[in-house]
Design an enzyme around this catalytic site. Structure first.
Site, PDB file in Angstrom:
ATOM      1  CB  SER A 298      20.921 -56.946 -11.081  1.00 31.36           C
ATOM      2  OG  SER A 298      21.823 -56.432 -10.113  1.00 31.36           O
ATOM      3  CE  LYS A 299      23.026 -63.301 -15.664  1.00 34.70           C
ATOM      4  NZ  LYS A 299      23.375 -63.507 -17.037  1.00 34.70           N
ATOM      5  NE  ARG A 300      24.968 -54.266 -13.462  1.00 35.27           N
ATOM      6  CZ  ARG A 300      24.085 -53.358 -13.053  1.00 35.27           C
ATOM      7  NH1 ARG A 300      24.414 -52.473 -12.134  1.00 35.27           N
ATOM      8  NH2 ARG A 300      22.887 -53.319 -13.576  1.00 35.27           N
TER       9      ARG A 300
ATOM     10  N   GLY B 268      25.221 -60.217  -7.372  1.00 30.11           N
ATOM     11  CA  GLY B 268      25.337 -61.576  -6.815  1.00 30.11           C
ATOM     12  C   GLY B 268      24.788 -62.589  -7.792  1.00 30.11           C
TER      13      GLY B 268
END
Ligand code: GLU
Length: 488
Positions: free
Chosen positions: A254-256, A258
């Site tokens: 997930s973007k959260r 990295g």
């Protein structure tokens, strides 16, 4: 029949690292089997349309070295390759299924659907074709009448009630699903656009795709697709669903946690070949004890059957390790050329390729990525403005200034500004005073770099050159020292 595979991204604005892996595996497979690779843009969800996304996708795929045989940017026998330009094809096929009794018209309003959804147990909504508003409940004649009046409608797949749907996935093996767990999927929306399922199946068939290689997140869609192939009377392409990409804590990438866009990794300065090497090994490795492969080797060794089922961890530490191996083994000339671009991007200009070659040679073992050299050793491009006070306090004593002055004079006296010569001069001086190397190298490093760390100091001095070193030392002794002594 020759192999034909496709990469079918939806243009969301960037290329996801998982998308790059899918594209690479398709590319390896196509090349290995002398087949063709098609780029198809699945842009039928107009709410997700992003300006410039397709150009960006193509640019990033090209950066990665992936070559397509057909696609929107090259054309080909199955053009157009934008799904948004093929709407009439999907509509025709949806209507064909209605005719064959495999699909039906439905007229439920968004509010009616929402109400049914709210009422469904555990919110597990499944369209009930015996209760909702469709051609079965209101009749065929009435349905045609509504359509001719311009009432919005959709076309839904008529999923058989209780039938076993079997398919084989090259990576996951045999999969069996009961059709009672499959929803009467909308195939054609009321705005005339197809859903992913219809467009995807129609295009894979019309574009003569032999193998579908894509991410595991699409596996739940397969039963619907199998029914569609059956309804049309088409052969199902071979299927291979690639394992999920995971964060280090094994949650879905997930973007959260990295960056997930390939573009972010390009901007950070990873090498193309190192990054492709790393991505290619997410879920597959031709050998247990090796991790550096060229694209040609990856193509040669690629085997879909050897791709893992279990999720692949996206580990940036491993990416850095692979990148630094490339950094260490690439020809220095090539690195210097690339480094020049990074240096200029940072606003430093006027450095010769010879100087940059020496800087890279001096520092490449100490960093993970080429542009990191600039952050690690900014003093190779500008004189230090700040000096590490803690380092100063730790290594300073009343006679250090005198030693630095003497060393400055030694440096002035020689024209042989090589690290061996500088080292010998300093050691000779230290011996004459019964001092140790550590008594002066730290102050010397501080004077020249401002920092407490770096490459070997004598090598650093050689690369900076006599004029620069002398000026920095003079400045340090005259201007910086009085200030530092006040602060300490
Ligand atoms: N358009 C889908 C995506 O964005 C393609 C899935 C497939 O390859 O079938 O990934």
């Amino acid at each position: 029949m020759s192999v034909r595979v496709r990469f079918a991204p939806s243009p969301t604005g960037y290329l996801h690292v998982g998308g790059l892996r899918t594209a690479l595996y398709n590319y390896f497979f196509a090349r290995k089997h002398n087949g063709s690779l098609v780029l198809r843009i699945e842009d039928t969800d107009r709410t997700r349309y992003v300006e410039g996304a397709v150009e960006n996708l193509i640019r990033t795929l090209t950066w990665a070295g992936i070559e397509f045989d057909e696609g929107p940017h090259i054309g080909g026998p199955h053009a157009p390759y934008f799904q948004s330009q093929r709407l009439d094809i999907y509509k025709k096929h949806a209507e064909l299924l209605v005719e064959k009794g495999w699909a039906y018209y439905a007229f439920d309003s968004p509010e009616e659907l929402e109400e049914a959804r709210q009422k469904s147990p555990h919110h597990e909504f499944k369209y009930d074709r015996n209760k909702m508003k469709n051609q079965f409940t209101i009749g065929w004649g009435k349905s045609l009448e509504l359509i001719s009046q311009g009432v919005p409608y959709v076309i839904r797949l008529k999923v058989p009630d209780n039938e076993e749907i079997r398919f084989y996935d090259i990576i996951r093996g045999e999969i069996i699903v009961n059709s009672k767990d499959v929803d009467d999927q909308v195939l054609l929306k009321s705005d005339g656009y197809p859903t992913y399922h219809l467009a995807n199946v129609v295009d894979d068939h019309l574009m003569e795709i032999t193998h579908i290689i894509r991410g595991e997140e699409w596996l739940p869609s397969v039963p619907k697709h199998i029914l569609l192939y059956k309804a049309f009377g088409w052969e199902v392409p071979k299927l291979a669903h690639l394992p999920l990409l995971l964060n280090k804590d094994k949650t879905k990438l997930s973007k959260r946690q990295g960056d997930v866009a390939v573009e972010d990794y390009i901007a950070k300065g990873y090498f193309r070949d190192a990054f492709v090497n790393f991505i290619a090994l997410l879920g597959w490795n031709p050998s247990a004890d090796r991790e550096i492969y060229s694209i040609d080797e990856l193509i040669q060794k690629f085997e879909l059957e050897k791709v893992n089922k279990s999720g692949a961890i996206f580990d940036v530490v491993k990416l850095e390790a692979i990148n630094s191996k490339y950094l260490y083994s690439k020809p220095i000339e090539e690195l210097a050329k690339e480094f020049k671009i990074w240096v200029e991007k940072r606003g430093y200009s006027g450095y010769s390729e010879d100087y940059l070659r020496q800087v890279v040679g001096l520092l490449r073992e100490r960093v993970k990525k080429l542009p990191d050299i600039i952050d690690f050793a900014p003093y190779m491009f500008e004189r230090p403005k700040q000096f590490d006070l803690e380092y100063f306090n730790k290594h300073w004593n009343p006679s250090t200034k005198e030693h630095l002055k003497n060393i400055l004079n030694l440096f002035l006296s020689t024209d042989d500004f090589t690290h061996t010569k500088l080292h010998d001069l300093v050691v000779e001086y230290l011996n004459s005073k019964s001092l140790k190397l550590k008594d002066v190298v730290h102050p010397l490093r501080l004077a020249i770099t401002g920092l407490s760390y770096g490459a070997g100091i004598f090598e650093t001095l050689e690369v900076l050159g006599k004029k620069e070193v002398v000026e920095r030392l003079e400045y340090f002794i005259d201007k910086v020292l009085p200030e530092l002594s006040k602060e300490s």
